[in-house]
Design a protein around this motif. Structure first.
Motif, PDB file in Angstrom:
ATOM      1  N   PHE A 155      43.382  15.178  68.631  1.00 56.80           N
ATOM      2  CA  PHE A 155      43.437  13.722  68.459  1.00 56.80           C
ATOM      3  C   PHE A 155      42.912  13.231  67.110  1.00 56.80           C
ATOM      4  CE2 PHE A 155      42.887  14.313  73.090  1.00 56.80           C
ATOM      5  CZ  PHE A 155      44.064  13.718  73.511  1.00 56.80           C
ATOM      6  N   GLY A 156      42.551  14.150  66.214  1.00 58.15           N
ATOM      7  CA  GLY A 156      41.921  13.751  64.963  1.00 58.15           C
ATOM      8  C   GLY A 156      42.715  12.768  64.142  1.00 58.15           C
ATOM      9  N   VAL A 195      54.853  32.024  82.518  1.00 57.29           N
ATOM     10  CA  VAL A 195      55.692  30.968  81.948  1.00 57.29           C
ATOM     11  C   VAL A 195      57.023  31.562  81.498  1.00 57.29           C
ATOM     12  CG1 VAL A 195      55.902  29.256  80.109  1.00 57.29           C
ATOM     13  CG2 VAL A 195      53.697  29.640  81.226  1.00 57.29           C
ATOM     14  N   ILE A 196      58.110  30.925  81.900  1.00 59.87           N
ATOM     15  CA  ILE A 196      59.457  31.349  81.497  1.00 59.87           C
ATOM     16  C   ILE A 196      59.928  30.396  80.394  1.00 59.87           C
ATOM     17  CG2 ILE A 196      61.834  31.696  82.257  1.00 59.87           C
ATOM     18  CD1 ILE A 196      60.663  32.089  85.102  1.00 59.87           C
ATOM     19  N   THR A 197      60.393  30.961  79.294  1.00 57.52           N
ATOM     20  CA  THR A 197      60.788  30.138  78.143  1.00 57.52           C
ATOM     21  C   THR A 197      62.271  30.319  77.821  1.00 57.52           C
ATOM     22  OG1 THR A 197      60.212  31.873  76.567  1.00 57.52           O
ATOM     23  CG2 THR A 197      58.488  30.289  77.136  1.00 57.52           C
ATOM     24  N   ALA A 198      62.799  29.391  77.076  1.00 63.33           N
ATOM     25  CA  ALA A 198      64.164  29.478  76.549  1.00 63.33           C
ATOM     26  C   ALA A 198      64.118  29.150  75.067  1.00 63.33           C
ATOM     27  CB  ALA A 198      65.092  28.505  77.284  1.00 63.33           C
ATOM     28  N   ARG A 199      64.948  29.810  74.307  1.00 63.68           N
ATOM     29  CA  ARG A 199      64.889  29.713  72.853  1.00 63.68           C
ATOM     30  C   ARG A 199      65.090  28.285  72.350  1.00 63.68           C
ATOM     31  NH1 ARG A 199      68.779  33.283  68.852  1.00 63.68           N
ATOM     32  NH2 ARG A 199      67.987  32.462  66.867  1.00 63.68           N
ATOM     33  N   HIS A 200      66.024  27.558  72.961  1.00 57.83           N
ATOM     34  CA  HIS A 200      66.355  26.220  72.465  1.00 57.83           C
ATOM     35  C   HIS A 200      65.743  25.110  73.315  1.00 57.83           C
ATOM     36  CE1 HIS A 200      69.060  27.992  69.570  1.00 57.83           C
ATOM     37  NE2 HIS A 200      69.702  28.641  70.536  1.00 57.83           N
ATOM     38  N   ALA A 201      64.818  25.454  74.203  1.00 58.11           N
ATOM     39  CA  ALA A 201      64.187  24.436  75.055  1.00 58.11           C
ATOM     40  C   ALA A 201      63.291  23.526  74.221  1.00 58.11           C
ATOM     41  CB  ALA A 201      63.367  25.105  76.151  1.00 58.11           C
ATOM     42  N   ARG A 202      63.117  22.303  74.677  1.00 61.66           N
ATOM     43  CA  ARG A 202      62.285  21.323  73.988  1.00 61.66           C
ATOM     44  C   ARG A 202      61.465  20.540  75.016  1.00 61.66           C
ATOM     45  NH1 ARG A 202      63.375  24.144  70.553  1.00 61.66           N
ATOM     46  NH2 ARG A 202      64.324  23.763  68.507  1.00 61.66           N
ATOM     47  N   PRO A 203      60.314  19.977  74.620  1.00 63.91           N
ATOM     48  CA  PRO A 203      59.518  19.160  75.561  1.00 63.91           C
ATOM     49  C   PRO A 203      60.310  17.976  76.085  1.00 63.91           C
ATOM     50  CG  PRO A 203      58.222  19.725  73.625  1.00 63.91           C
ATOM     51  CD  PRO A 203      59.633  20.155  73.327  1.00 63.91           C
ATOM     52  N   THR A 249      53.477  14.117  70.236  1.00 64.34           N
ATOM     53  CA  THR A 249      53.744  14.380  68.818  1.00 64.34           C
ATOM     54  C   THR A 249      55.169  14.861  68.617  1.00 64.34           C
ATOM     55  OG1 THR A 249      51.426  14.925  68.424  1.00 64.34           O
ATOM     56  CG2 THR A 249      53.018  15.730  66.808  1.00 64.34           C
ATOM     57  N   PHE A 250      55.624  15.777  69.495  1.00 57.14           N
ATOM     58  CA  PHE A 250      56.995  16.285  69.376  1.00 57.14           C
ATOM     59  C   PHE A 250      58.003  15.150  69.534  1.00 57.14           C
ATOM     60  CE2 PHE A 250      60.960  17.795  71.119  1.00 57.14           C
ATOM     61  CZ  PHE A 250      61.276  18.854  70.280  1.00 57.14           C
ATOM     62  N   LEU A 251      57.827  14.320  70.574  1.00 56.05           N
ATOM     63  CA  LEU A 251      58.773  13.234  70.824  1.00 56.05           C
ATOM     64  C   LEU A 251      58.764  12.223  69.679  1.00 56.05           C
ATOM     65  CD1 LEU A 251      58.134  12.632  74.628  1.00 56.05           C
ATOM     66  CD2 LEU A 251      60.097  13.776  73.594  1.00 56.05           C
ATOM     67  N   ASN A 311      57.956  12.858  66.508  1.00 56.96           N
ATOM     68  CA  ASN A 311      58.627  13.466  65.357  1.00 56.96           C
ATOM     69  C   ASN A 311      60.139  13.528  65.562  1.00 56.96           C
ATOM     70  OD1 ASN A 311      56.199  13.839  64.098  1.00 56.96           O
ATOM     71  ND2 ASN A 311      55.949  15.943  64.784  1.00 56.96           N
ATOM     72  N   GLN A 312      60.528  13.831  66.818  1.00 56.88           N
ATOM     73  CA  GLN A 312      61.961  13.884  67.120  1.00 56.88           C
ATOM     74  C   GLN A 312      62.589  12.512  66.917  1.00 56.88           C
ATOM     75  OE1 GLN A 312      63.062  14.273  71.250  1.00 56.88           O
ATOM     76  NE2 GLN A 312      64.838  15.535  70.774  1.00 56.88           N
ATOM     77  N   ARG A 313      61.903  11.486  67.388  1.00 51.79           N
ATOM     78  CA  ARG A 313      62.419  10.124  67.234  1.00 51.79           C
ATOM     79  C   ARG A 313      62.497   9.748  65.760  1.00 51.79           C
ATOM     80  NH1 ARG A 313      63.033   5.435  70.084  1.00 51.79           N
ATOM     81  NH2 ARG A 313      62.695   3.513  68.927  1.00 51.79           N
ATOM     82  N   GLU A 314      61.480  10.121  64.980  1.00 55.72           N
ATOM     83  CA  GLU A 314      61.484   9.803  63.563  1.00 55.72           C
ATOM     84  C   GLU A 314      62.627  10.512  62.841  1.00 55.72           C
ATOM     85  OE1 GLU A 314      57.606  10.780  62.199  1.00 55.72           O
ATOM     86  OE2 GLU A 314      56.684   8.937  62.975  1.00 55.72           O
ATOM     87  N   ASP A 315      62.852  11.798  63.181  1.00 53.39           N
ATOM     88  CA  ASP A 315      63.949  12.538  62.555  1.00 53.39           C
ATOM     89  C   ASP A 315      65.295  11.904  62.881  1.00 53.39           C
ATOM     90  OD1 ASP A 315      62.134  14.279  61.524  1.00 53.39           O
ATOM     91  OD2 ASP A 315      62.449  15.841  63.015  1.00 53.39           O
ATOM     92  N   GLU A 316      65.459  11.532  64.161  1.00 51.57           N
ATOM     93  CA  GLU A 316      66.713  10.916  64.568  1.00 51.57           C
ATOM     94  C   GLU A 316      66.890   9.547  63.905  1.00 51.57           C
ATOM     95  OE1 GLU A 316      66.352  10.870  68.748  1.00 51.57           O
ATOM     96  OE2 GLU A 316      66.934  12.956  69.013  1.00 51.57           O
ATOM     97  N   ALA A 317      65.780   8.804  63.789  1.00 48.21           N
ATOM     98  CA  ALA A 317      65.846   7.491  63.151  1.00 48.21           C
ATOM     99  C   ALA A 317      66.238   7.618  61.687  1.00 48.21           C
ATOM    100  CB  ALA A 317      64.488   6.783  63.278  1.00 48.21           C
ATOM    101  N   VAL A 318      65.707   8.626  61.010  1.00 46.97           N
ATOM    102  CA  VAL A 318      66.058   8.849  59.599  1.00 46.97           C
ATOM    103  C   VAL A 318      67.548   9.146  59.461  1.00 46.97           C
ATOM    104  CG1 VAL A 318      65.770  10.431  57.643  1.00 46.97           C
ATOM    105  CG2 VAL A 318      63.767   9.550  58.847  1.00 46.97           C
ATOM    106  N   ARG A 319      68.066  10.036  60.327  1.00 43.52           N
ATOM    107  CA  ARG A 319      69.499  10.384  60.246  1.00 43.52           C
ATOM    108  C   ARG A 319      70.381   9.179  60.530  1.00 43.52           C
ATOM    109  NH1 ARG A 319      67.695  15.125  62.926  1.00 43.52           N
ATOM    110  NH2 ARG A 319      68.421  14.336  64.936  1.00 43.52           N
ATOM    111  N   LEU A 320      70.043   8.426  61.571  1.00 50.67           N
ATOM    112  CA  LEU A 320      70.836   7.259  61.913  1.00 50.67           C
ATOM    113  C   LEU A 320      70.738   6.190  60.830  1.00 50.67           C
ATOM    114  CD1 LEU A 320      72.605   5.714  63.932  1.00 50.67           C
ATOM    115  CD2 LEU A 320      70.507   4.932  65.048  1.00 50.67           C
ATOM    116  N   GLY A 321      69.536   5.968  60.318  1.00 59.00           N
ATOM    117  CA  GLY A 321      69.341   4.965  59.264  1.00 59.00           C
ATOM    118  C   GLY A 321      70.122   5.301  58.020  1.00 59.00           C
TER     119      GLY A 321
END
Length: 721
Positions: free
Chosen positions: A387-388, A465-473, A492-494, A496-506
């Protein structure tokens, strides 16, 4: 006699009483039990300096202010704290409430004392900062100071404890606020740091001020119940002591007092009546060695029958605050249940004093006393790692979430133990191992069986824990994860994901707007773009894209500001038609679909720019798409659109046995998914209506589903709503 005279007499009497109890001489007498005279002289010097600086200041109760720091120092002296801590306790308000600076404190009493006093001091009032933000920032400052010296929190807890002891002088509103804050923050911190003696008194005093009637009723009944059980307590103490002696085990056996707040919490959590809670009497066995703990457990189980499932070994698996004990519940004569805690003397010191045990006189520097400090430092490090970088209020909320008093102990497939909060899920477990494992988690095996990711774990289980290569939170995980680390990583992931998508759409929206104005995209690298960014208070072009993508700024208006002044008033383009944005279906969190009309590929659409949501897509025939045309963006579906889209169908049919099964089978055969189904009351006569929320690819796919449904015998109508 005039009223002010009476008040002055009452104040003088109170001051004399407080001076007798909390004055410097009583403190010096207490310190003489464990500190040398030269250190006591240093404490006295701090008192004289503090009294001089606080001269003329009074508490709300009317007593001279210096008695409060002296009382705080006395609480710490009763815990056998070192002279540096006591000096800092006496001076803990001089930086905040007088004209003394940190440098002056350092010059007179040393850098360690100055750092402790500064750590406890609240931050100054800053214009534009709310009270909650200032409080949260002061709390962050306190915890940051703790990372350098844990004695800061001991002073703060003692300060809070004395404030609670004298809280009656405050207004009812302020009493409730301070009491609530204590139960939310300071008592859980004392629990986390293992300081049992302070934690219990903080809880009971805060509970008494927050809910005075509940406290009075419970305290009266607990006292009466304990009085009635005196003979039973004495009999258990005598019997256990005799059997332990016969086995050659030297032990102290004592009945434990009931903590009123813990009784209240147990009643609320388990929905029990007071008599049911009071049926559980507590005893503590203090022995010399760890081996004696387990031998004493055998004696207890021989004398009294143990209750199955009520045994915990906190010696082998110590709690997060360093607490160690054996806990067992047995049945005493008359059917009374007794709770027994078994621990060594050293464990008892750590359990009562927690991190304070390291500084206590005569206990030295043994590993057992250092362990609580190491755990506390590790906890603080994790808090600031997670939380820093958060805002102060988010930081404070994160700490609250992290302060769990109960734990579960689970195993990795390799046999390593993981300690997690009660109610934690496999996702919490995955993030506790490694953040990447949590990000890619798709399923979990608990003791070899596949279980949902929201399954609460129990102590002793083995988690794979079972993982998948392309899985996301998934954002839905935030509803059931318990640990601060998991919650922070997911957010944090969500984000950053939203920011990346916003940049592409913008970027796409601005490129379209510039194309309409016949302006090349290269203009963003020119001086005009730098001037625009500066005027908008943005760091770079990426941030500009993000504000457009989230709807905070409209792309056409931004594009116009990039035009040369001579061209600013010209038409968008010669044809008068604006370019349209192609929807690909992969825009994610910054592009939403209106629930009012549920658009799917093949529908004619337009977009509404919504601040914070980005673009909301509507069908052109939707009633929401007809107002304020200046807020709308022309849209089309891309030829490569991807994904499933939700739409709603209304089906009316003759009510007959097996209808729902037949309808759902046809929908599944058409390769559509049912997200929700509702069956309102009958539409009249023998007809029934069903409303389906379906996930389809496009209008062609939806038409195929509707054709299959219309062929079902008895179906009268199928329509999209």
């Amino acid at each position: 006699m005039e009223l002010p005279v009476i008040q002055r007499i009452g104040q003088a009497l109170r001051t004399q009483r407080v001076a007798r109890e909390y004055g410097m001489e009583p403190l010096a007498k207490l310190l003489a039990e464990y500190l040398p005279q030269d250190l006591i002289a240093d404490v006295r010097r701090a008192y004289e300096f503090g009294a001089q600086e606080h001269a003329g200041q009074s508490r709300t109760s009317g007593e001279p202010y210096i008695f409060h720091p002296l009382a705080v120092a006395r609480i710490l002296a009763e815990m056998r704290m070192d002279a540096t801590t006591l000096i800092a306790a006496i001076l803990h308000d001089v930086i905040e409430d007088t004209g003394v600076s940190k440098d002056e404190v350092a010059t007179r009493f040393g850098k360690d004392v100055a750092a402790l006093v500064d750590g406890v001091s609240k931050i100054d009032k800053i214009e534009g900062m709310t009270r909650a933000e200032r409080q949260a920032e002061s709390f962050r400052k306190l915890l940051l100071a703790m990372t350098q010296d844990l004695r800061v929190i001991l002073i703060k807890l003692a300060d809070r404890l004395h404030n609670l002891r004298t809280l009656n002088a405050m207004t009812p509103e302020k009493r409730r606020r301070i009491a609530s804050e204590t139960l939310d923050i300071y008592a859980p911190i004392a629990q986390r740091l293992g300081i049992h003696t302070i934690r219990v008194e903080l809880e009971d005093l805060a509970f008494a001020h927050l809910y005075p009637k509940r406290y009075a009723t419970l305290a009266q009944n607990v006292a009466r119940q304990m009085g009635d059980a005196k003979k039973l307590v004495k009999d258990v103490e005598t019997r256990l002591s005799k059997h332990l002696r016969d086995e050659g085990i030297g032990a102290t056996v004592v009945g434990r007092d009931k903590n009123i707040y813990s009784v209240y919490q147990k009643m609320r959590a388990k929905k029990l009546r007071l008599l049911k809670v009071m049926d559980l009497l507590g005893f503590r066995l203090i022995v010399s060695k760890v081996d004696d703990c387990y031998r004493a457990l055998g004696v207890v189980h021989h004398v009294y029958k143990p209750v199955p499932g009520y045994f915990d070994d906190y010696i082998a698996n110590s709690k997060g605050n360093g607490y160690q004990s054996l806990h067992t519940t047995c049945v005493a004569p008359g059917g009374h249940k007794i709770e027994v805690q078994i621990r060594t003397r050293e464990m008892h010191h750590v359990a009562e004093a927690g991190i304070a045990a390291h500084w206590q006189y005569k206990l030295g520097d043994s590993k057992a006393q250092v362990a609580p400090q190491l755990r506390a430092r590790e906890w603080l490090k994790n808090l600031f790692d997670v939380f820093g970088s958060e805002a102060s209020t988010d930081f404070m909320e994160g700490v609250k979430v992290d302060l769990f008093p109960d734990e579960v102990y689970v195993f990795t497939p390799k046999g390593d133990i993981r300690q997690l909060p009660k109610g934690a899920t496999p996702i919490d477990f995955a993030y506790s191992v490694h953040s990447e494992l949590g990000d890619r988690c798709v399923a979990a095996r608990i003791d070899g069986s596949l279980e949902p990711l929201n399954t609460p774990m129990r102590s002793g289980q083995t988690i794979e824990v079972i993982t998948a290569r392309h899985a996301r939170p998934n954002a839905a995980w935030l509803h059931f994860v318990k640990t601060a680390k998991a919650r922070s990583h997911i957010r944090t992931f969500l984000k950053n994901q939203r920011e990346d998508e916003a940049v592409r759409l913008g970027r796409r929206l601005l490129e379209i707007a510039l194309r309409d104005l016949k302006v090349p995209i290269s203009v963003l690298r020119e001086e005009r773009a730098e001037a625009l960014l500066k005027s908008l208070g943005l760091q770079d072009v990426e941030e500009l894209y993000a504000t457009i993508g989230t709807g905070e700024r409209l792309a056409p208006l931004v594009a116009r500001r990039l035009l040369p002044e001579s061209a600013a008033g010209e038409a968008p383009n010669r044809s008068g038609e604006a370019s349209v944005l192609a929807i690909e279906g992969t825009e994610g969190l910054v592009l939403d679909y209106g629930r009012c009309c549920r658009p799917i590929p093949g529908d004619e659409i337009r977009g509404n720019v919504s601040i914070g949501r980005g673009i909301v897509v509507h069908r052109t025939d939707c009633h929401h798409a007809k107002a304020r045309p200046e807020d709308w963006v022309p849209l089309v579906w891309s030829e490569t659109v991807q994904g499933d889209f939700l739409c709603q169908l209304l089906l009316r049919a003759e009510n007959k046995r097996g209808l729902l099964a037949e309808v759902t089978a046809e929908i599944a055969s058409a390769e559509a998914s049912i997200e929700n189904v509702q069956m309102p009351d009958r539409a009249g006569g023998e007809a029934v209506e069903m409303r389906f929320l379906l996930a389809v690819k496009n209008r062609t796919h939806l038409a195929r589903v509707m054709r299959r449904l219309r062929l079902i015998d008895g179906v009268e109508r199928v329509a999209r709503t």
